[in-house]
Design an enzyme around this catalytic site. Structure first.
Site, mmCIF file in Angstrom:
data_model
loop_
_atom_site.group_PDB
_atom_site.id
_atom_site.type_symbol
_atom_site.label_atom_id
_atom_site.label_comp_id
_atom_site.label_asym_id
_atom_site.label_seq_id
_atom_site.Cartn_x
_atom_site.Cartn_y
_atom_site.Cartn_z
ATOM 1 N N ASP A 1 0.823 -1.215 0.000
ATOM 2 C CA ASP A 1 0.000 0.000 0.000
ATOM 3 C C ASP A 1 0.851 1.256 0.000
ATOM 4 O O ASP A 1 0.342 2.362 0.031
ATOM 5 C CB ASP A 1 -0.910 0.026 1.243
ATOM 6 C CG ASP A 1 -1.931 -1.095 1.182
ATOM 7 O OD1 ASP A 1 -2.357 -1.432 0.072
ATOM 8 O OD2 ASP A 1 -2.284 -1.632 2.251
ATOM 9 N N HIS A 2 2.154 1.089 0.000
ATOM 10 C CA HIS A 2 3.038 2.244 0.179
ATOM 11 C C HIS A 2 4.226 2.094 -0.765
ATOM 12 O O HIS A 2 5.305 1.697 -0.310
ATOM 13 C CB HIS A 2 3.494 2.317 1.644
ATOM 14 C CG HIS A 2 4.137 3.597 2.026
ATOM 15 N ND1 HIS A 2 5.481 3.816 1.949
ATOM 16 C CD2 HIS A 2 3.602 4.750 2.483
ATOM 17 C CE1 HIS A 2 5.775 5.044 2.358
ATOM 18 N NE2 HIS A 2 4.654 5.626 2.687
#
Lengths: 183, 128
Positions: A33-34
């Site tokens: 997610d990053h």
């Protein structure tokens, strides 16, 4: 459970210094997610700086707790400074080096560095990644009027296991069954 | 040679800029640490540690911020400092001006006594 953001403790010098390692891997959901891919960019997984701060806080927190044989409940109280100069990607290893600037009955001031190691190129020198300063509070001594549980909920058996697995002695008083938290 | 008030103030200003993340021009002698500069309880410990380093002095716990008085039911009743508590505070922190606090005596108002000037006077007293 709680997140343990260090994998191994390399050095633990009472009241002075703690060095710990964290391997960064794509098995960690957070990296997906990053940052995920977009229409304009492929996926760019990097370790979030906030979690690098958490890893440093765990390293420094163990150092501060160990200084008083884990009798105090040591809580991160203030991040005075956190300056980042390089990213950390999957396959890298983080090395946290924390030192105590000042320790008294109320709490402690710590500072240190985070470096990035590349196991794929072990001959390369460590890359400086961050400089961090943070303060810890001994909460039983600073929050009078508030009741906290008797057991040390900061230094759980997971942290004690980490110390043991890293080859460090755990005070006899800290070898205990899991607390009964009730229904 | 003893440091002048201006020299002490300059160093105290550096300490507060680092500890509280404020701009230099916000750190005036009359600025209140909590109300004006945003200091929270942990910041007082940070300030104490930084003052020790900046001035090479040793500050005992409670010497700057006498928490033990404010937490003692002997000195505080119904959230207000008693006569005995006021006497103890005057004894413990003679560098602080308690005139305005005397009027309310509310524990919640106590942090207002800590201005930048209070810190400068505290350090000057420590330096002798």
């Amino acid at each position: 459970m709680r997140w343990i953001w260090i994998d191994r403790i390399l050095e633990l010098e009472k009241g002075r210094r703690c060095v710990a390692l964290k391997n960064v891997t794509l098995a960690e959901d957070v990296l997906h997610d990053h940052f995920p891919a977009t229409a304009h960019r492929p996926a760019t997984p990097v370790m979030p700086n906030t979690l690098i701060i958490e890893g440093f806080a765990q390293t420094a927190g163990i150092l501060v707790g160990h200084a008083n044989d884990f009798k105090e409940k040591v809580i991160l109280a203030k991040i005075g400074k956190a300056v980042f100069t390089a990213p950390c990607r999957p396959g890298h290893t983080l090395r946290f080096t924390a030192g105590i600037e000042r320790l008294d009955a109320s709490g402690a001031s710590t500072s240190g560095i985070v470096e990035r190691l590349d196991p794929g190129q072990p001959a390369l020198p460590a890359v400086p990644l961050a400089k961090i300063e943070m303060m810890f509070s001994h909460i039983d001594r600073n929050m009078s009027g508030l009741d906290f549980p008797d057991f040390n909920f900061v230094f759980t058996s997971q942290f004690m296991d980490l110390l043991k697995q890293s080859g460090f002695a755990v005070p006899a008083s800290e070898v205990r069954p899991a607390p009964n938290l009730g229904p | 040679m003893a440091m002048s008030q201006d020299e002490v103030f300059a160093k105290v200003k550096d300490v507060l800029v680092d500890a509280l993340g404020v701009d230099e021009d916000e750190v005036t002698l009359s600025a209140k640490l909590s109300a004006d500069l945003g200091a929270e309880s942990i910041d007082y410990l940070d300030i104490v540690f930084r003052l020790e380093k900046a001035f090479n002095i040793k500050i005992q716990q409670g010497e700057l911020m006498p928490e033990s008085v404010l937490n003692d039911p002997k000195y505080v009743q119904d959230g207000k400092v008693t006569d005995a508590g006021m006497a103890e505070l005057k004894n413990r922190i003679p560098f602080a001006d308690l005139t305005a606090f005397e009027a309310s005596r509310k524990v919640t108002d106590f942090s207002n006594i800590f201005t930048v000037d209070t810190i400068v006077k505290f350090v000057q007293k420590k330096l002798g």
